[in-house]
Write a protein that holds these residues in place. Structure first.
Motif, short mmCIF file in Angstrom:
data_model
loop_
_atom_site.label_atom_id
_atom_site.label_comp_id
_atom_site.label_asym_id
_atom_site.label_seq_id
_atom_site.Cartn_x
_atom_site.Cartn_y
_atom_site.Cartn_z
N ASP A 72 0.80 -1.22 0.00
CA ASP A 72 0.00 0.00 0.00
C ASP A 72 0.84 1.28 0.00
OD1 ASP A 72 -2.18 -1.64 0.02
OD2 ASP A 72 -2.85 -1.12 2.04
N TYR A 73 2.16 1.16 0.11
CA TYR A 73 3.04 2.34 0.09
C TYR A 73 4.43 1.91 -0.36
CZ TYR A 73 4.65 0.41 4.52
OH TYR A 73 5.15 -0.42 5.48
N ARG A 74 5.18 2.90 -0.84
CA ARG A 74 6.56 2.61 -1.23
C ARG A 74 7.39 2.31 0.01
NH1 ARG A 74 7.90 7.87 -4.19
NH2 ARG A 74 6.11 8.48 -2.98
N PRO A 75 8.33 1.37 -0.09
CA PRO A 75 9.15 1.02 1.08
C PRO A 75 9.90 2.23 1.64
CG PRO A 75 9.53 -0.52 -0.72
CD PRO A 75 8.68 0.59 -1.27
N ILE A 76 10.03 2.24 2.95
CA ILE A 76 10.81 3.27 3.63
C ILE A 76 12.18 2.68 3.89
CG2 ILE A 76 11.01 4.68 5.71
CD1 ILE A 76 7.91 4.54 5.89
N ARG A 77 13.17 3.22 3.25
CA ARG A 77 14.54 2.70 3.36
C ARG A 77 15.26 3.36 4.54
NH1 ARG A 77 13.59 -1.28 0.17
NH2 ARG A 77 13.27 -0.84 -2.02
N GLN A 78 15.75 2.55 5.44
CA GLN A 78 16.54 3.02 6.57
C GLN A 78 18.00 2.69 6.26
OE1 GLN A 78 14.98 4.48 9.20
NE2 GLN A 78 12.90 3.90 8.67
N GLN A 79 18.91 3.58 6.59
CA GLN A 79 20.32 3.35 6.29
C GLN A 79 21.20 3.84 7.42
OE1 GLN A 79 21.07 5.29 2.55
NE2 GLN A 79 19.66 3.98 1.44
N ALA A 80 22.38 3.28 7.46
CA ALA A 80 23.43 3.76 8.35
C ALA A 80 24.62 4.13 7.48
CB ALA A 80 23.84 2.68 9.35
N VAL A 81 25.30 5.19 7.84
CA VAL A 81 26.47 5.62 7.08
C VAL A 81 27.63 5.86 8.03
CG1 VAL A 81 25.14 6.65 5.20
CG2 VAL A 81 25.83 8.07 7.13
N LEU A 82 28.81 5.66 7.53
CA LEU A 82 30.03 5.97 8.27
C LEU A 82 30.67 7.16 7.56
CD1 LEU A 82 32.04 5.27 10.50
CD2 LEU A 82 33.16 3.72 8.90
#
Length: 139
Positions: free
Chosen positions: A94-104
């Motif tokens: 029902d919605y576009r995926p919510i992308r969670q990320q970690a960055v260094l």
């Protein structure tokens, strides 16, 4: 999970609520997803006057938790371990995926604590914690 499950029907029940909380769709991915869901179910334009917006998902949850809004789109991780109340886990389609990320950041690339934290995030313990809060992983 929530004590009593709901469905999209609650959103359509003659709009029998005075306020619905969402994160600001201009600044928060959860807000974008909430609007997408309401548009999919054909109610967004009918209830815009009932929407209260939090700057992000934390104040949005506060609106619901304090009962200043009867309904709200919050992160599953905020309610997954609740034993009271009710919830509807919105179907992923029902919605576009919510992308969670970690960055260094480059500035921290050589810092042992930063490297250890990234290593922890890639490990089984962190994956198990992440999964326990309702998040998934891309392959």
């Amino acid at each position: 999970m929530c004590a009593s499950p709901l469905s999209a029907t609650v959103l359509r029940q003659k709009y029998a609520f005075s306020k619905i909380a969402i994160a600001n769709e201009k600044t928060a991915p959860y807000g974008v997803a909430a609007v997408e869901v309401m548009e999919k179910y054909g109610i967004y334009n009918k209830i815009t006057h009932k929407i209260v917006r939090g700057d992000n998902i934390a104040p949005t949850y506060q609106f619901v938790f304090t009962e200043n809004a009867q309904l709200g789109f919050v992160a599953l991780s905020q309610v997954i371990h609740e034993t009271e109340g009710s919830c509807w886990v919105v179907p992923q389609e029902d919605y576009r995926p919510i992308r969670q990320q970690a960055v260094l950041l480059n500035k921290s690339a050589g810092e042992p604590a930063a490297l250890a934290f990234v290593a922890f995030l890639k490990g089984k313990t962190a994956h198990d914690i992440i999964l326990s809060y309702g998040y998934g992983f891309d392959n």
